[in-house]
Design a protein around this motif. Structure first.
Motif, short mmCIF file in Angstrom:
data_model
loop_
_atom_site.label_atom_id
_atom_site.label_comp_id
_atom_site.label_asym_id
_atom_site.label_seq_id
_atom_site.Cartn_x
_atom_site.Cartn_y
_atom_site.Cartn_z
N ALA A 23 -31.96 -2.65 -4.43
CA ALA A 23 -31.03 -3.69 -3.96
C ALA A 23 -29.72 -3.61 -4.74
O ALA A 23 -29.41 -4.46 -5.58
N PRO A 24 -28.92 -2.58 -4.49
CA PRO A 24 -27.69 -2.38 -5.28
C PRO A 24 -26.63 -3.45 -5.11
O PRO A 24 -25.74 -3.56 -5.95
N GLU A 25 -26.71 -4.24 -4.06
CA GLU A 25 -25.75 -5.34 -3.88
C GLU A 25 -26.15 -6.56 -4.70
O GLU A 25 -25.34 -7.46 -4.89
N VAL A 26 -27.39 -6.57 -5.18
CA VAL A 26 -27.93 -7.72 -5.90
C VAL A 26 -28.10 -7.45 -7.39
O VAL A 26 -27.87 -8.32 -8.22
N PHE A 27 -28.49 -6.21 -7.73
CA PHE A 27 -28.77 -5.84 -9.11
C PHE A 27 -27.97 -4.61 -9.54
O PHE A 27 -27.66 -3.76 -8.72
N ASP A 28 -27.69 -4.53 -10.83
CA ASP A 28 -27.09 -3.35 -11.42
C ASP A 28 -27.74 -3.18 -12.79
O ASP A 28 -28.55 -4.00 -13.20
N GLN A 29 -27.36 -2.10 -13.47
CA GLN A 29 -27.84 -1.87 -14.82
C GLN A 29 -26.65 -1.91 -15.76
O GLN A 29 -25.59 -1.34 -15.46
N ASP A 30 -26.84 -2.57 -16.89
CA ASP A 30 -25.80 -2.66 -17.90
C ASP A 30 -25.48 -1.26 -18.41
O ASP A 30 -26.38 -0.52 -18.80
N PRO A 31 -24.22 -0.84 -18.40
CA PRO A 31 -23.88 0.51 -18.85
C PRO A 31 -24.13 0.73 -20.34
O PRO A 31 -24.28 1.87 -20.77
N ASP A 32 -24.22 -0.34 -21.11
CA ASP A 32 -24.45 -0.20 -22.55
C ASP A 32 -25.92 -0.06 -22.92
O ASP A 32 -26.28 0.78 -23.75
N ASP A 33 -26.78 -0.88 -22.32
CA ASP A 33 -28.19 -0.85 -22.71
C ASP A 33 -29.15 -0.52 -21.57
O ASP A 33 -30.35 -0.40 -21.79
N GLY A 34 -28.64 -0.38 -20.34
CA GLY A 34 -29.48 0.00 -19.22
C GLY A 34 -30.32 -1.12 -18.64
O GLY A 34 -31.11 -0.91 -17.72
N LEU A 35 -30.16 -2.33 -19.17
CA LEU A 35 -30.97 -3.46 -18.70
C LEU A 35 -30.37 -4.09 -17.45
O LEU A 35 -29.20 -3.92 -17.14
N VAL A 36 -31.20 -4.82 -16.74
CA VAL A 36 -30.82 -5.41 -15.46
C VAL A 36 -29.63 -6.36 -15.61
O VAL A 36 -29.51 -7.10 -16.58
N LEU A 37 -28.77 -6.32 -14.61
CA LEU A 37 -27.69 -7.28 -14.43
C LEU A 37 -27.86 -7.90 -13.05
O LEU A 37 -28.00 -7.17 -12.06
N LEU A 38 -27.86 -9.20 -12.97
CA LEU A 38 -27.98 -9.90 -11.70
C LEU A 38 -26.59 -10.14 -11.14
O LEU A 38 -25.79 -10.87 -11.72
N LEU A 39 -26.29 -9.50 -10.02
CA LEU A 39 -24.97 -9.60 -9.40
C LEU A 39 -24.88 -10.78 -8.43
O LEU A 39 -23.81 -11.35 -8.24
N ASP A 40 -26.00 -11.09 -7.76
CA ASP A 40 -26.00 -12.14 -6.74
C ASP A 40 -27.32 -12.91 -6.81
O ASP A 40 -28.34 -12.43 -6.31
N PRO A 41 -27.33 -14.10 -7.41
CA PRO A 41 -28.57 -14.86 -7.53
C PRO A 41 -29.04 -15.51 -6.23
O PRO A 41 -30.16 -16.00 -6.17
N GLU A 42 -28.20 -15.48 -5.19
CA GLU A 42 -28.57 -16.09 -3.91
C GLU A 42 -28.22 -15.17 -2.75
O GLU A 42 -27.40 -15.51 -1.89
N PRO A 43 -28.84 -13.99 -2.69
CA PRO A 43 -28.53 -13.05 -1.60
C PRO A 43 -29.03 -13.57 -0.25
O PRO A 43 -29.94 -14.40 -0.19
N THR A 44 -28.40 -13.08 0.80
CA THR A 44 -28.79 -13.47 2.16
C THR A 44 -29.07 -12.22 2.98
O THR A 44 -28.72 -11.11 2.60
#
Length: 73
Positions: A23-44
């Motif tokens: 789900a690349p529109e919703v999640f990404d990975q932090d470029p520094d530590d590789g951990l999850v980044l939440l881009l959209d907490p309410e996807p549709t």
């Protein structure tokens, strides 16, 4: 105001990247530590379906899906 559909626990994340690939529109990975980044907490729509799948695929259980109970608002 309703609670967000998704939340992430970066402390549990192991940086597998399944969420960002699923789900690349919703999640990404932090470029520094590789951990999850939440881009959209309410996807549709399709993003919501992909986020649901990503939560199920997460090997560490770092993604929580907050689905409302049917009939409750």
């Amino acid at each position: 105001m309703s609670a967000p559909l998704l939340s992430v626990d970066r402390g549990r994340c192991i940086g597998a990247g399944m969420c960002a690939m699923t789900a690349p529109e919703v999640f990404d990975q932090d470029p520094d530590d590789g951990l999850v980044l939440l881009l959209d907490p309410e996807p549709t729509g399709a993003d919501r379906a992909a986020a649901r799948m990503a939560a199920g695929l997460c090997p560490s259980g770092a993604i929580t899906l907050h689905e409302p109970e049917p009939g409750l608002s």
